[in-house]
Design an enzyme around this catalytic site. Structure first.
Site, PDB file in Angstrom:
ATOM      1  N   GLY A  14      30.730  41.193  29.438  1.00 20.61           N
ATOM      2  CA  GLY A  14      30.402  39.808  29.747  1.00 20.61           C
ATOM      3  C   GLY A  14      28.929  39.430  29.668  1.00 20.61           C
ATOM      4  N   ASP A  65      37.340  40.856  22.566  1.00 25.15           N
ATOM      5  CA  ASP A  65      37.874  39.556  22.965  1.00 25.15           C
ATOM      6  C   ASP A  65      39.034  39.844  23.911  1.00 25.15           C
ATOM      7  OD1 ASP A  65      39.332  37.223  23.274  1.00 25.15           O
ATOM      8  OD2 ASP A  65      38.888  36.519  21.246  1.00 25.15           O
ATOM      9  N   ILE A  93      33.578  37.887  33.114  1.00 22.75           N
ATOM     10  CA  ILE A  93      34.137  37.073  32.031  1.00 22.75           C
ATOM     11  C   ILE A  93      34.970  35.949  32.614  1.00 22.75           C
ATOM     12  CG2 ILE A  93      35.898  37.140  30.193  1.00 22.75           C
ATOM     13  CD1 ILE A  93      34.878  39.961  29.530  1.00 22.75           C
ATOM     14  N   TYR A 156      34.914  22.042  39.365  1.00 26.64           N
ATOM     15  CA  TYR A 156      35.254  23.444  39.095  1.00 26.64           C
ATOM     16  C   TYR A 156      36.727  23.554  38.673  1.00 26.64           C
ATOM     17  CZ  TYR A 156      34.301  28.443  39.292  1.00 26.64           C
ATOM     18  OH  TYR A 156      34.112  29.767  38.966  1.00 26.64           O
ATOM     19  N   LYS A 163      40.098  31.448  39.693  1.00 26.51           N
ATOM     20  CA  LYS A 163      39.367  32.391  40.547  1.00 26.51           C
ATOM     21  C   LYS A 163      40.181  32.754  41.794  1.00 26.51           C
ATOM     22  CE  LYS A 163      35.390  32.833  38.302  1.00 26.51           C
ATOM     23  NZ  LYS A 163      35.180  34.040  37.459  1.00 26.51           N
ATOM     24  N   ILE A 192      24.523  29.913  39.685  1.00 32.76           N
ATOM     25  CA  ILE A 192      23.369  30.404  38.916  1.00 32.76           C
ATOM     26  C   ILE A 192      23.418  29.736  37.541  1.00 32.76           C
ATOM     27  CG2 ILE A 192      22.277  32.439  37.886  1.00 32.76           C
ATOM     28  CD1 ILE A 192      23.670  34.166  39.997  1.00 32.76           C
ATOM     29  N   THR A 194      23.648  29.664  34.081  1.00 30.94           N
ATOM     30  CA  THR A 194      23.984  30.560  32.955  1.00 30.94           C
ATOM     31  C   THR A 194      24.689  29.735  31.883  1.00 30.94           C
ATOM     32  OG1 THR A 194      26.183  31.064  33.834  1.00 30.94           O
ATOM     33  CG2 THR A 194      24.403  32.529  34.522  1.00 30.94           C
ATOM     34  N   LEU A 195      25.011  30.399  30.784  1.00 27.53           N
ATOM     35  CA  LEU A 195      25.729  29.725  29.699  1.00 27.53           C
ATOM     36  C   LEU A 195      27.057  29.158  30.213  1.00 27.53           C
ATOM     37  CD1 LEU A 195      25.337  29.274  26.661  1.00 27.53           C
ATOM     38  CD2 LEU A 195      26.651  31.368  26.256  1.00 27.53           C
TER      39      LEU A 195
HETATM   40  P1  NAD Z   1      27.855  33.906  30.941  1.00 30.80           P
HETATM   41  O1  NAD Z   1      28.164  32.774  30.031  1.00 30.80           O
HETATM   42  O2  NAD Z   1      26.559  34.584  30.769  1.00 30.80           O
HETATM   43  O3  NAD Z   1      29.012  34.989  30.884  1.00 30.80           O
HETATM   44  C1  NAD Z   1      30.356  34.673  30.631  1.00 30.80           C
HETATM   45  C2  NAD Z   1      30.858  35.695  29.642  1.00 30.80           C
HETATM   46  O4  NAD Z   1      32.264  35.554  29.413  1.00 30.80           O
HETATM   47  C3  NAD Z   1      30.169  35.578  28.290  1.00 30.80           C
HETATM   48  O5  NAD Z   1      29.531  36.792  27.978  1.00 30.80           O
HETATM   49  C4  NAD Z   1      31.320  35.313  27.347  1.00 30.80           C
HETATM   50  O6  NAD Z   1      31.125  35.899  26.078  1.00 30.80           O
HETATM   51  C5  NAD Z   1      32.469  35.965  28.088  1.00 30.80           C
HETATM   52  N1  NAD Z   1      33.788  35.565  27.606  1.00 30.80           N
HETATM   53  C6  NAD Z   1      34.375  34.333  27.657  1.00 30.80           C
HETATM   54  N2  NAD Z   1      35.572  34.377  27.019  1.00 30.80           N
HETATM   55  C7  NAD Z   1      35.740  35.650  26.591  1.00 30.80           C
HETATM   56  C8  NAD Z   1      36.759  36.323  25.856  1.00 30.80           C
HETATM   57  N3  NAD Z   1      37.858  35.690  25.420  1.00 30.80           N
HETATM   58  N4  NAD Z   1      36.598  37.641  25.580  1.00 30.80           N
HETATM   59  C9  NAD Z   1      35.496  38.304  25.988  1.00 30.80           C
HETATM   60  N5  NAD Z   1      34.492  37.724  26.679  1.00 30.80           N
HETATM   61  C10 NAD Z   1      34.618  36.418  26.958  1.00 30.80           C
HETATM   62  O7  NAD Z   1      27.977  33.303  32.412  1.00 30.80           O
HETATM   63  P2  NAD Z   1      27.976  33.974  33.862  1.00 30.80           P
HETATM   64  O8  NAD Z   1      27.738  32.844  34.784  1.00 30.80           O
HETATM   65  O9  NAD Z   1      27.100  35.149  33.897  1.00 30.80           O
HETATM   66  O10 NAD Z   1      29.495  34.405  34.054  1.00 30.80           O
HETATM   67  C11 NAD Z   1      29.896  35.727  34.399  1.00 30.80           C
HETATM   68  C12 NAD Z   1      30.951  35.683  35.482  1.00 30.80           C
HETATM   69  O11 NAD Z   1      30.348  35.240  36.683  1.00 30.80           O
HETATM   70  C13 NAD Z   1      32.109  34.724  35.212  1.00 30.80           C
HETATM   71  O12 NAD Z   1      33.310  35.307  35.691  1.00 30.80           O
HETATM   72  C14 NAD Z   1      31.748  33.531  36.065  1.00 30.80           C
HETATM   73  O13 NAD Z   1      32.876  32.759  36.412  1.00 30.80           O
HETATM   74  C15 NAD Z   1      31.174  34.247  37.253  1.00 30.80           C
HETATM   75  N6  NAD Z   1      30.388  33.419  38.181  1.00 30.80           N
HETATM   76  C16 NAD Z   1      29.374  32.634  37.714  1.00 30.80           C
HETATM   77  C17 NAD Z   1      28.645  31.857  38.600  1.00 30.80           C
HETATM   78  C18 NAD Z   1      27.528  30.976  38.112  1.00 30.80           C
HETATM   79  O14 NAD Z   1      27.143  30.034  38.833  1.00 30.80           O
HETATM   80  N7  NAD Z   1      26.960  31.204  36.945  1.00 30.80           N
HETATM   81  C19 NAD Z   1      28.932  31.889  39.978  1.00 30.80           C
HETATM   82  C20 NAD Z   1      29.961  32.714  40.427  1.00 30.80           C
HETATM   83  C21 NAD Z   1      30.682  33.470  39.510  1.00 30.80           C
END
Ligand code: NAD
Length: 264
Positions: A14, A65, A93, A156, A163, A192, A194-195
């Site tokens: 991820g 994937d 992910i 959300y 989730k 946070i 992020t993308l």
């Molecule tokens: P991110 O965009 O950096 O990471 C998300 C990742 O999911 C990416 O690397 C993307 O390539 C991958 N992904 C999506 N579909 C996919 C697929 N079909 N196959 C393989 N990979 C796939 O963003 P992030 O915020 O670092 O997210 C990481 C995790 O943290 C997620 O589960 C997100 O829900 C969770 N999260 C994020 C936050 C926040 O505020 N950013 C808060 C709590 C939890």
């Protein structure tokens, strides 16, 4: 914390770029002595991830994937070939169509619902299945979740529902795999930038709200999530499984902050 993860081998799934939560965990694991492998979603991401992987001396770098069982299996075949056994996996992910994160939950489409639950929840179970044969000495599985699983957060929507399912799958997986010495936990991270987060409507407002209404009065960083991750991935948490650990500046504990906390 040097040495905490010495000799442990783990797969980080991820990382999209250097703002990814998975990258925060990877940096902390590397600093603590772990040997790392990475998966990336598709080739478009490879040029971003390769230099990051090199930075932490990655020994595995494979496309995956998670909507494709063959793709997941191929990664675990590669891990088995390279390391034989594995000690930990980080699943960071999630996916929901942008259209589902702009408006209200009630408008969620069937297709959007199924896709989000498949990528954001089922994929962790699919990964756990393949991890079991490579964790005969035990291991630690970690996923990422968010407070929107427990309470309604603006926009959300279907991700909150996904989730909630993910958090309960953590408990079921923990019960299923406990007798093999495999622990299964989640970190519920505060918001946070992020993308993935950029797809959520009004995310700037959510960040500000959390900053003003959490006991620590600040938003968390990927490095803070990374440090907490070391507890759940290492033997420091050998007695912990099925847990959702909040790394959110305490936000989830608060009903309402005192008035004197308000901006003047
Ligand atoms: P991110 O965009 O950096 O990471 C998300 C990742 O999911 C990416 O690397 C993307 O390539 C991958 N992904 C999506 N579909 C996919 C697929 N079909 N196959 C393989 N990979 C796939 O963003 P992030 O915020 O670092 O997210 C990481 C995790 O943290 C997620 O589960 C997100 O829900 C969770 N999260 C994020 C936050 C926040 O505020 N950013 C808060 C709590 C939890």
């Amino acid at each position: 914390e040097k040495g905490l993860m010495q000799g442990k081998r783990g797969l980080i799934m991820g990382v999209a770029n250097d703002r990814s939560i998975a990258w925060g965990i990877a940096k902390a694991a590397h600093a603590a002595g772990a040997r790392l492998g990475f998966t990336y979603q598709n080739d478009a991401l490879l040029k971003r991830i390769r230099p990051l992987a090199q930075q932490v001396d990655a020994e595995v770098l494979e496309p995956c994937d998670v909507s494709d069982d063959d793709s997941i299996q191929a990664v675990f075949d590669k891990v088995e070939e390279t390391w034989g056994q594995i000690d930990f996996i980080v699943h960071a992910i999630a996916y929901a169509d942008r259209d589902e994160l702009k408006d209200t939950y009630v408008r969620t489409s069937r297709e959007g619902f199924l896709r989000s639950l498949e990528i954001s929840c089922y994929s962790f179970t699919a990964v756990a299945q393949r991890a079991v044969p490579l964790m005969s000495e035990g291991g630690s599985l970690l996923t990422l979740t968010y407070y929107g699983a427990e309470r309604v957060m603006p926009h959300y929507n279907v991700m909150g529902v996904a989730k909630a399912a993910l958090e309960n799958s953590v408990r079921y997986l923990a019960a299923d795999l406990g007798n093999t010495g495999i622990r299964v936990n989640a970190i519920s991270a505060g918001p946070i930038r992020t993308l993935a987060a950029s797809g959520i409507g009004d995310f700037r407002y959510i960040l500000k709200w959390n900053e003003l209404n959490s006991p620590l009065r600040q938003n968390v960083t990927i490095d803070q999530v990374g440090k907490a991750g070391m507890y759940l991935l290492s033997d420091m948490s050998s007695g912990v499984t099925g847990e959702v650990h909040h790394v959110d500046s305490g936000y989830h504990t608060v009903g309402m902050m005192a008035v004197d906390n308000a901006p003047q």
